[in-house]
Write an enzyme that holds these catalytic residues in place. Structure first.
Site, PDB file in Angstrom:
ATOM      1  N   LYS A 185      30.877  42.285  32.724  1.00 36.26           N
ATOM      2  CA  LYS A 185      31.142  42.598  34.069  1.00 36.26           C
ATOM      3  C   LYS A 185      32.424  42.904  34.164  1.00 36.26           C
ATOM      4  O   LYS A 185      33.363  41.952  34.255  1.00 36.26           O
ATOM      5  CB  LYS A 185      30.550  41.620  34.988  1.00 36.26           C
ATOM      6  CG  LYS A 185      30.420  42.253  36.553  1.00 36.26           C
ATOM      7  CD  LYS A 185      30.588  41.399  37.472  1.00 36.26           C
ATOM      8  CE  LYS A 185      32.068  41.094  37.978  1.00 36.26           C
ATOM      9  NZ  LYS A 185      32.727  42.168  38.553  1.00 36.26           N
ATOM     10  N   GLU A 259      41.056  32.470  30.619  1.00 36.22           N
ATOM     11  CA  GLU A 259      42.348  32.884  30.755  1.00 36.22           C
ATOM     12  C   GLU A 259      42.667  33.212  32.042  1.00 36.22           C
ATOM     13  O   GLU A 259      42.013  34.089  32.734  1.00 36.22           O
ATOM     14  CB  GLU A 259      42.518  34.390  29.980  1.00 36.22           C
ATOM     15  CG  GLU A 259      41.695  34.147  28.492  1.00 36.22           C
ATOM     16  CD  GLU A 259      42.819  33.211  27.712  1.00 36.22           C
ATOM     17  OE1 GLU A 259      43.908  32.691  27.919  1.00 36.22           O
ATOM     18  OE2 GLU A 259      42.487  33.078  26.295  1.00 36.22           O
ATOM     19  N   CYS A 293      49.317  39.173  33.083  1.00 37.64           N
ATOM     20  CA  CYS A 293      49.419  37.777  33.223  1.00 37.64           C
ATOM     21  C   CYS A 293      50.583  37.399  32.479  1.00 37.64           C
ATOM     22  O   CYS A 293      50.974  36.047  32.971  1.00 37.64           O
ATOM     23  CB  CYS A 293      48.115  36.984  32.667  1.00 37.64           C
ATOM     24  SG  CYS A 293      47.839  37.610  31.068  1.00 37.64           S
ATOM     25  N   GLU A 392      51.683  33.275  42.184  1.00 33.51           N
ATOM     26  CA  GLU A 392      51.500  34.336  41.421  1.00 33.51           C
ATOM     27  C   GLU A 392      51.591  35.366  42.319  1.00 33.51           C
ATOM     28  O   GLU A 392      50.671  35.702  43.303  1.00 33.51           O
ATOM     29  CB  GLU A 392      50.402  34.033  40.420  1.00 33.51           C
ATOM     30  CG  GLU A 392      50.102  35.521  39.682  1.00 33.51           C
ATOM     31  CD  GLU A 392      48.756  35.314  38.889  1.00 33.51           C
ATOM     32  OE1 GLU A 392      47.712  35.023  39.291  1.00 33.51           O
ATOM     33  OE2 GLU A 392      48.826  35.667  37.457  1.00 33.51           O
TER      34      GLU A 392
HETATM   35  P1  NAD Z   1      39.408  37.739  40.002  1.00 35.19           P
HETATM   36  O1  NAD Z   1      39.333  36.392  39.408  1.00 35.19           O
HETATM   37  O2  NAD Z   1      39.752  38.029  41.371  1.00 35.19           O
HETATM   38  O3  NAD Z   1      38.515  38.625  39.197  1.00 35.19           O
HETATM   39  C1  NAD Z   1      38.131  38.766  37.983  1.00 35.19           C
HETATM   40  C2  NAD Z   1      36.514  39.078  37.783  1.00 35.19           C
HETATM   41  O4  NAD Z   1      35.873  37.949  38.023  1.00 35.19           O
HETATM   42  C3  NAD Z   1      36.212  40.419  38.393  1.00 35.19           C
HETATM   43  O5  NAD Z   1      35.562  40.943  37.780  1.00 35.19           O
HETATM   44  C4  NAD Z   1      35.495  39.694  39.721  1.00 35.19           C
HETATM   45  O6  NAD Z   1      34.651  40.668  40.250  1.00 35.19           O
HETATM   46  C5  NAD Z   1      34.899  38.457  39.115  1.00 35.19           C
HETATM   47  N1  NAD Z   1      34.520  37.495  39.971  1.00 35.19           N
HETATM   48  C6  NAD Z   1      35.081  37.209  41.308  1.00 35.19           C
HETATM   49  N2  NAD Z   1      34.550  36.089  41.745  1.00 35.19           N
HETATM   50  C7  NAD Z   1      33.582  35.691  40.925  1.00 35.19           C
HETATM   51  C8  NAD Z   1      32.703  34.653  41.029  1.00 35.19           C
HETATM   52  N3  NAD Z   1      32.581  33.932  41.963  1.00 35.19           N
HETATM   53  N4  NAD Z   1      31.833  34.347  40.084  1.00 35.19           N
HETATM   54  C9  NAD Z   1      32.145  35.141  38.869  1.00 35.19           C
HETATM   55  N5  NAD Z   1      32.939  36.221  38.951  1.00 35.19           N
HETATM   56  C10 NAD Z   1      33.429  36.340  39.728  1.00 35.19           C
HETATM   57  O7  NAD Z   1      40.879  38.257  39.197  1.00 35.19           O
HETATM   58  P2  NAD Z   1      41.449  39.719  39.360  1.00 35.19           P
HETATM   59  O8  NAD Z   1      42.172  39.821  40.594  1.00 35.19           O
HETATM   60  O9  NAD Z   1      40.622  40.774  38.828  1.00 35.19           O
HETATM   61  O10 NAD Z   1      42.653  39.815  38.247  1.00 35.19           O
HETATM   62  C11 NAD Z   1      44.063  39.142  38.345  1.00 35.19           C
HETATM   63  C12 NAD Z   1      44.100  37.720  37.820  1.00 35.19           C
HETATM   64  O11 NAD Z   1      43.810  37.572  36.379  1.00 35.19           O
HETATM   65  C13 NAD Z   1      45.505  37.194  38.073  1.00 35.19           C
HETATM   66  O12 NAD Z   1      45.524  35.864  38.448  1.00 35.19           O
HETATM   67  C14 NAD Z   1      46.117  37.089  36.426  1.00 35.19           C
HETATM   68  O13 NAD Z   1      46.952  36.158  36.198  1.00 35.19           O
HETATM   69  C15 NAD Z   1      44.583  36.788  35.870  1.00 35.19           C
HETATM   70  N6  NAD Z   1      44.849  37.307  34.329  1.00 35.19           N
HETATM   71  C16 NAD Z   1      45.112  36.319  33.253  1.00 35.19           C
HETATM   72  C17 NAD Z   1      45.052  36.770  32.017  1.00 35.19           C
HETATM   73  C18 NAD Z   1      45.318  35.772  30.895  1.00 35.19           C
HETATM   74  O14 NAD Z   1      45.286  36.220  29.647  1.00 35.19           O
HETATM   75  N7  NAD Z   1      45.335  34.565  31.277  1.00 35.19           N
HETATM   76  C19 NAD Z   1      44.954  38.267  31.713  1.00 35.19           C
HETATM   77  C20 NAD Z   1      44.928  39.124  32.760  1.00 35.19           C
HETATM   78  C21 NAD Z   1      44.984  38.775  34.053  1.00 35.19           C
END
Ligand code: NAD
Length: 488
Positions: A185, A259, A293, A392
């Site tokens: 997804k 992650e 990130c 963040e």
């Molecule tokens: P997010 O958590 O809002 O969404 C990520 C994914 O999860 C999306 O596909 C979203 O639709 C899905 N999602 C949302 N709610 C869900 C639920 N309840 N159950 C299952 N799936 C769900 O994150 P974002 O805003 O898309 O991305 C930014 C974040 O990602 C930042 O916090 C960043 O630090 C983190 N990030 C971390 C890394 C790492 O390697 N640690 C890498 C890239 C981004």
């Protein structure tokens, strides 16, 4: 005004689900719009999957675990995985353009980082999988113990919007290498490149049902994470979403790889090579609009070089060209969505309220009120308890704080729930290794940033993640071991 020196030469696509080797719409016909963050124009529509689509995808993925995929010799599976990488490179222009349209990042960056590294993820794991072994122990003259490896099963891959193709392939390549089937997804904000990737997998020879994709928002993700017949979830995204996924996955004891978010320190001692520091700090602060990130958003500078650092850093930040992702001169593109843009702007307001000084930025760039652009922003004068220092922001916004001693800076660096990565700069190797070992983070770079070898453990501690990805660590997650004992 936003200048356009080159126009995208690839048309945006509508995004359908991909299940059992076919593109399809949701049964109820539900869709949502995909918006270009640099122009605010609608790029197309995206199918919004529900429980029905997830059930179907998980069902075909379960079936595909056996049969052709399950019985395929490793060298054949490796050749298919290598081919996926080759096809990504063949379609680089198209994929990079779709990535920049979706995310707002500069096209040159999509090509250099997102697409090249996505292809390399498949090339790396195609090789790595042919070398993976297990353990065997001779227990005196009593018994021989040996372990066999098998796939975990059906794995849900859920991803964010900042490096859409790159991060999806970082999970998909090892999942396939270890023989699993998947339901992906992608982020609802950036669905286009994953949609193409699904077809690329089929073109490379992946049998139908092995790679499936359901588009949608949080509820679609939740239908995957709570599904009885999904064995593991590999998730990258916000810490708060990780918490929700952990709860949803608990009743069925799914294997989890997370992650999550970060608030990474960049520690600069006075004996560092200042020009090297500035060059790399420009990247670690503002590359990809600060939406990586691993970006070093908390910068700590030893007091004796604080003024010199600020002067040089601010001068360089002011030179960055902001705007059209398809202009080759652009260094900072648009933030990914209106929602995220508003979040980043709200932190600029918080910085003002908290008494911070904007050395650069702090506002929307002149002439760029259409699209979600924010100037590269350097904030000084904030203390360790400021929200801009602790939370963040995930945009082109950094805080800079002076320090006097190693002990003092270490205390501030570790005073956070996050623990993803850190960089530190010094020419004293003893200090470098001493400080690196005390930083509570999964990855520490000495005199560099974002330098990766895919065999090394990648991931965060504390609220920044669960488990590690990369080389053997990915294989451990995407496989199950059974230990077999033969009594002599
Ligand atoms: P997010 O958590 O809002 O969404 C990520 C994914 O999860 C999306 O596909 C979203 O639709 C899905 N999602 C949302 N709610 C869900 C639920 N309840 N159950 C299952 N799936 C769900 O994150 P974002 O805003 O898309 O991305 C930014 C974040 O990602 C930042 O916090 C960043 O630090 C983190 N990030 C971390 C890394 C790492 O390697 N640690 C890498 C890239 C981004």
């Amino acid at each position: 005004m936003q200048t356009t020196e080159t126009k995208p030469n690839v048309k945006p696509i509508d995004c359908s689900h991909y299940i059992n080797g076919e593109y399809l719409q949701s049964k109820d016909g539900k869709t949502f719009e995909n918006v270009n963050p640099a122009t605010e124009e609608v790029l197309g529509v995206v199918a919004e999957g529900g429980k029905e689509e997830v059930d179907y995808a998980v069902g075909v993925a379960r079936k595909a675990l056996k049969g052709e995929w399950g019985n395929m010799p490793v060298r054949e599976r490796s050749a298919i995985i290598r081919k996926i990488g080759d096809l990504i490179l063949e379609r680089k222009e198209e994929l990079a353009t779709l990535e920049s349209l979706d995310t707002g990042k500069p096209l040159w960056l999509s090509k250099k980082v997102d697409i090249d590294r996505a292809a390399y993820n498949f090339h790396f794991f195609a090789d790595y999988m042919t070398t993976v072994g297990t353990e065997a122990y001779q227990q005196d003259d009593i018994a021989l113990h040996y372990a066999i490896r098998r796939p975990v099963g059906v794995v849900g891959l859920i991803n964010p919007w900042n490096l859409p193709l790159l991060l999806m392939t970082w999970k998909l390549a090892p999942a396939l290498a270890a023989g699993n089937t998947v339901v992906m997804k992608p982020s609802e904000v950036t669905p286009m490149t994953a949609t193409v990737l699904a077809q690329i997998c089929t073109d490379a020879g992946v049998p139908a049902g092995v790679v499936n994709m359901v588009h949608g928002k949080g509820e679609t993700g939740a239908a995957i994470t709570s599904h009885d017949d999904v064995d593991a979830i590999a998730f990258t995204g916000e810490t708060i979403t990780g918490t929700a996924i952990m709860k949803a996955a608990a009743p069925t004891i799914k294997k989890l790889s997370f992650e999550l978010g970060g608030k990474n320190p960049n520690i600069i001692f006075a004996d560092a090579d200042i020009d090297d520091v500035i060059d790399t700090t420009m990247r670690s602060s503002f590359i990809n609009q600060g939406e990586v990130c691993l970006c070093g958003s908390r910068i700590y500078v030893e007091r004796s070089i604080y003024d010199e650092f600020l002067e040089k850093f601010a001068a360089r930040a002011k030179e960055l060209k902001i705007g059209d992702p398809f202009d080759p001169e652009t260094k900072v593109g648009a933030l990914v969505s209106e929602e995220h843009y508003k979040k980043v702007l709200s932190f600029l307001e918080i910085a003002k309220e908290e008494g911070g000084t904007f050395l650069t930025g702090g506002k929307i760039p002149e002439g760029l009120d259409k699209g979600f652009f924010v100037e590269p922003t350097i904030i000084t004068g904030l203390g360790k308890d400021s929200r801009c220092v602790r939370e963040e922001i995930f945009g082109p916004v950094v805080t800079v704080i002076p320090f006097d001693t190693e002990e003092e800076v270490l205390e501030q660096v570790n005073d956070t729930n996050y623990g993803l990565s850190a960089s530190l700069w010094t020419s004293d190797i003893k200090r470098a290794t001493r400080v690196a070992a005390q930083i509570e983070a999964g990855m520490v770079w000495i005199n560099t940033w974002f330098l990766r070898d895919l065999r090394t453990p990648f991931g965060g501690m504390k609220h920044s993640g669960l488990g590690r990805e990369g080389g053997a660590h990915s294989f451990d997650f995407y496989s199950e071991l059974t230990n077999i004992t033969i009594k002599h």
